[in-house]
Motif scaffolding. Sequence first.
Motif, PDB file in Angstrom:
ATOM      1  N   GLY A 139       0.824  -1.199   0.000  1.00 32.56           N
ATOM      2  CA  GLY A 139       0.000   0.000   0.000  1.00 32.56           C
ATOM      3  C   GLY A 139       0.856   1.246   0.000  1.00 32.56           C
ATOM      4  N   ASP A 140       0.311   2.316   0.537  1.00 38.39           N
ATOM      5  CA  ASP A 140       0.977   3.624   0.438  1.00 38.39           C
ATOM      6  C   ASP A 140       2.221   3.739   1.304  1.00 38.39           C
ATOM      7  OD1 ASP A 140      -1.197   5.433  -1.104  1.00 38.39           O
ATOM      8  OD2 ASP A 140      -2.177   3.977   0.193  1.00 38.39           O
ATOM      9  N   LEU A 141       2.336   2.912   2.346  1.00 34.13           N
ATOM     10  CA  LEU A 141       3.529   2.931   3.189  1.00 34.13           C
ATOM     11  C   LEU A 141       4.429   1.731   2.924  1.00 34.13           C
ATOM     12  CD1 LEU A 141       1.773   5.102   4.625  1.00 34.13           C
ATOM     13  CD2 LEU A 141       2.839   4.378   6.763  1.00 34.13           C
ATOM     14  N   ASN A 142       4.070   0.952   1.911  1.00 33.18           N
ATOM     15  CA  ASN A 142       4.925  -0.151   1.449  1.00 33.18           C
ATOM     16  C   ASN A 142       4.520  -0.452   0.016  1.00 33.18           C
ATOM     17  OD1 ASN A 142       6.764  -2.338   1.423  1.00 33.18           O
ATOM     18  ND2 ASN A 142       5.079  -3.741   1.839  1.00 33.18           N
ATOM     19  N   ALA A 143       5.105   0.280  -0.919  1.00 35.92           N
ATOM     20  CA  ALA A 143       4.667   0.188  -2.309  1.00 35.92           C
ATOM     21  C   ALA A 143       4.916  -1.192  -2.900  1.00 35.92           C
ATOM     22  CB  ALA A 143       5.361   1.257  -3.142  1.00 35.92           C
ATOM     23  N   SER A 144       6.046  -1.773  -2.638  1.00 35.58           N
ATOM     24  CA  SER A 144       6.410  -3.116  -3.101  1.00 35.58           C
ATOM     25  C   SER A 144       7.855  -3.372  -2.681  1.00 35.58           C
ATOM     26  CB  SER A 144       6.271  -3.236  -4.626  1.00 35.58           C
ATOM     27  OG  SER A 144       7.216  -2.390  -5.272  1.00 35.58           O
ATOM     28  N   PRO A 145       8.264  -4.629  -2.589  1.00 37.58           N
ATOM     29  CA  PRO A 145       7.410  -5.799  -2.701  1.00 37.58           C
ATOM     30  C   PRO A 145       6.695  -6.075  -1.384  1.00 37.58           C
ATOM     31  CG  PRO A 145       9.648  -6.478  -2.263  1.00 37.58           C
ATOM     32  CD  PRO A 145       9.672  -4.969  -2.377  1.00 37.58           C
TER      33      PRO A 145
ATOM     34  N   LYS B   3      -2.419  -8.804  11.747  1.00 33.74           N
ATOM     35  CA  LYS B   3      -1.971  -7.439  11.958  1.00 33.74           C
ATOM     36  C   LYS B   3      -1.021  -7.030  10.847  1.00 33.74           C
ATOM     37  CE  LYS B   3       0.111  -4.388  15.441  1.00 33.74           C
ATOM     38  NZ  LYS B   3       0.690  -4.326  16.807  1.00 33.74           N
ATOM     39  N   ILE B   4      -1.303  -5.886  10.227  1.00 31.23           N
ATOM     40  CA  ILE B   4      -0.392  -5.304   9.252  1.00 31.23           C
ATOM     41  C   ILE B   4       0.102  -3.972   9.782  1.00 31.23           C
ATOM     42  CG2 ILE B   4      -1.405  -6.482   7.279  1.00 31.23           C
ATOM     43  CD1 ILE B   4      -2.896  -3.877   6.612  1.00 31.23           C
ATOM     44  N   ALA B   5       1.234  -3.532   9.283  1.00 35.48           N
ATOM     45  CA  ALA B   5       1.825  -2.291   9.776  1.00 35.48           C
ATOM     46  C   ALA B   5       2.761  -1.721   8.717  1.00 35.48           C
ATOM     47  CB  ALA B   5       2.589  -2.540  11.076  1.00 35.48           C
ATOM     48  N   GLY B   6       3.044  -0.452   8.852  1.00 35.92           N
ATOM     49  CA  GLY B   6       4.003   0.201   7.972  1.00 35.92           C
ATOM     50  C   GLY B   6       4.510   1.472   8.621  1.00 35.92           C
ATOM     51  N   ALA B   7       5.751   1.829   8.325  1.00 35.45           N
ATOM     52  CA  ALA B   7       6.347   3.041   8.892  1.00 35.45           C
ATOM     53  C   ALA B   7       7.348   3.622   7.901  1.00 35.45           C
ATOM     54  CB  ALA B   7       7.034   2.733  10.216  1.00 35.45           C
ATOM     55  N   ASP B   8       7.176   4.894   7.571  1.00 34.22           N
ATOM     56  CA  ASP B   8       8.120   5.549   6.672  1.00 34.22           C
ATOM     57  C   ASP B   8       9.533   5.552   7.223  1.00 34.22           C
ATOM     58  OD1 ASP B   8       6.334   6.136   4.656  1.00 34.22           O
ATOM     59  OD2 ASP B   8       5.807   8.107   5.472  1.00 34.22           O
ATOM     60  N   SER B   9       9.675   5.493   8.522  1.00 35.66           N
ATOM     61  CA  SER B   9      11.008   5.543   9.136  1.00 35.66           C
ATOM     62  C   SER B   9      11.873   4.359   8.728  1.00 35.66           C
ATOM     63  CB  SER B   9      10.885   5.574  10.666  1.00 35.66           C
ATOM     64  OG  SER B   9      10.214   4.422  11.139  1.00 35.66           O
ATOM     65  N   THR B  10      11.252   3.274   8.248  1.00 39.93           N
ATOM     66  CA  THR B  10      12.012   2.091   7.840  1.00 39.93           C
ATOM     67  C   THR B  10      12.259   2.045   6.332  1.00 39.93           C
ATOM     68  OG1 THR B  10      10.027   0.734   7.523  1.00 39.93           O
ATOM     69  CG2 THR B  10      10.972   0.802   9.734  1.00 39.93           C
ATOM     70  N   SER B  11      11.788   3.060   5.600  1.00 44.86           N
ATOM     71  CA  SER B  11      11.911   3.066   4.147  1.00 44.86           C
ATOM     72  C   SER B  11      13.348   3.339   3.704  1.00 44.86           C
ATOM     73  CB  SER B  11      10.985   4.127   3.550  1.00 44.86           C
ATOM     74  OG  SER B  11      11.174   4.236   2.147  1.00 44.86           O
ATOM     75  N   SER B  12      13.697   2.809   2.534  1.00 43.28           N
ATOM     76  CA  SER B  12      15.011   3.082   1.953  1.00 43.28           C
ATOM     77  C   SER B  12      15.026   4.404   1.199  1.00 43.28           C
ATOM     78  CB  SER B  12      15.409   1.952   1.000  1.00 43.28           C
ATOM     79  OG  SER B  12      14.452   1.819  -0.053  1.00 43.28           O
TER      80      SER B  12
ATOM     81  N   LEU C  63      -0.969   7.049  -4.824  1.00 41.84           N
ATOM     82  CA  LEU C  63      -1.983   7.213  -5.866  1.00 41.84           C
ATOM     83  C   LEU C  63      -2.386   5.899  -6.534  1.00 41.84           C
ATOM     84  CD1 LEU C  63      -0.864  10.563  -7.545  1.00 41.84           C
ATOM     85  CD2 LEU C  63      -2.235  10.171  -5.500  1.00 41.84           C
ATOM     86  N   ARG C  64      -1.930   4.763  -6.022  1.00 42.77           N
ATOM     87  CA  ARG C  64      -2.481   3.496  -6.490  1.00 42.77           C
ATOM     88  C   ARG C  64      -3.882   3.354  -5.915  1.00 42.77           C
ATOM     89  NH1 ARG C  64       2.627  -0.750  -5.944  1.00 42.77           N
ATOM     90  NH2 ARG C  64       4.003   0.355  -7.423  1.00 42.77           N
ATOM     91  N   PRO C  65      -4.826   2.784  -6.684  1.00 44.34           N
ATOM     92  CA  PRO C  65      -6.235   2.878  -6.277  1.00 44.34           C
ATOM     93  C   PRO C  65      -6.630   2.074  -5.052  1.00 44.34           C
ATOM     94  CG  PRO C  65      -6.010   1.524  -8.254  1.00 44.34           C
ATOM     95  CD  PRO C  65      -4.677   2.160  -8.013  1.00 44.34           C
ATOM     96  N   LYS C  66      -6.008   0.908  -4.794  1.00 48.96           N
ATOM     97  CA  LYS C  66      -6.446   0.056  -3.697  1.00 48.96           C
ATOM     98  C   LYS C  66      -5.249  -0.549  -2.974  1.00 48.96           C
ATOM     99  CE  LYS C  66     -10.624   0.676  -5.236  1.00 48.96           C
ATOM    100  NZ  LYS C  66     -11.521   1.652  -4.582  1.00 48.96           N
ATOM    101  N   ASP C  67      -5.472  -0.918  -1.714  1.00 47.66           N
ATOM    102  CA  ASP C  67      -4.462  -1.634  -0.934  1.00 47.66           C
ATOM    103  C   ASP C  67      -4.655  -3.142  -1.090  1.00 47.66           C
ATOM    104  OD1 ASP C  67      -3.347   0.728   0.118  1.00 47.66           O
ATOM    105  OD2 ASP C  67      -4.810   0.769   1.746  1.00 47.66           O
ATOM    106  N   ILE C  68      -3.577  -3.879  -0.885  1.00 49.74           N
ATOM    107  CA  ILE C  68      -3.579  -5.340  -0.927  1.00 49.74           C
ATOM    108  C   ILE C  68      -2.927  -5.842   0.350  1.00 49.74           C
ATOM    109  CG2 ILE C  68      -2.665  -7.382  -2.113  1.00 49.74           C
ATOM    110  CD1 ILE C  68      -2.704  -5.757  -4.701  1.00 49.74           C
ATOM    111  N   TYR C  69      -3.470  -6.912   0.911  1.00 52.43           N
ATOM    112  CA  TYR C  69      -2.791  -7.537   2.048  1.00 52.43           C
ATOM    113  C   TYR C  69      -2.698  -9.034   1.820  1.00 52.43           C
ATOM    114  CZ  TYR C  69      -7.347  -8.923   4.039  1.00 52.43           C
ATOM    115  OH  TYR C  69      -8.580  -9.466   4.256  1.00 52.43           O
TER     116      TYR C  69
END
Length: 262
Positions: free
Chosen positions: A35-41, A71-80, A236-242
């Motif tokens: 999703g928006d805080l983890n674009a891929s993979p 439980k899912i999670a994401g944090a920009d602080s861990t992004s490259s 700006l991707r339309p939907k999230d996936i889990y």
Amino acid sequence: MLKFSAALFFVVLSYAAQAQTWEIGGALGGAGYIGDLNASPFKPSGSSAGLFVKRNFNGYLSARLNFQSGKIAGADSTSSGEQQRNRNLSFTDGLKELSLMAEFNFMKYIPDAGKNKYTPYIYLGIGTTAFAPRTMYNGSEISLRTLRTEGQASEYKTSTIVIPYGAGIKYNIAGKWTVAAELGYRYTRSDFLDDVSGFYAPHNQLPNQLSVALADRSGERTGVYTGSPGSQRGNLRPKDIYAFFGFTLSYTFVTAKCYYEE
């Protein structure tokens, strides 16, 4: 996709007259999201657990009613990426999914009766998932839905329709006991599992000061708030996936003699 899933269920249910067994089981593993805080993979970000009951129509086709939480999670602080780190958003989300799936074995599989001890399989279904993104702020966990952090006219829904699809391999470990390793993705109808979707809103469109503080958190890291109204906040991707992944353990009740192979 929804029409295809419904059509598949009608095909599966057409085998009901041949139904022979019930199966019950549980699942343990992990969860992750794109999703928006983890674009891929796809990256694992939490644990998952579930229960299911299955109707095996023959050695190939089954219908599975499945409840799973994770439980899912994401944090920009861990992004490259520096841009994502400077954005400084984060979330956790506890998912609760109820789904109905059609499952297909590539090899005829009958625990404790058939000649095949294992088989790969695939599944496709439809379900609904409750979600509630939260974040940490000043040492407290804050629910994000009511804050309307992108200036939405109303809160986004508390649940979303999902399309579960995946694959695995199952093995008859003893008697009527089966263990399986499985990976399944869920295409959702929401872009707010992580409370991030589109653009930064003007402060006067946000309901309160807490919403203003959590809509743009870039200044907490850099000292300069960069989320100007109209600028991009999500990917700006339309939907999230889990996704859920892990192992299942189940027991099959054989209810008709004709189910056994000679």
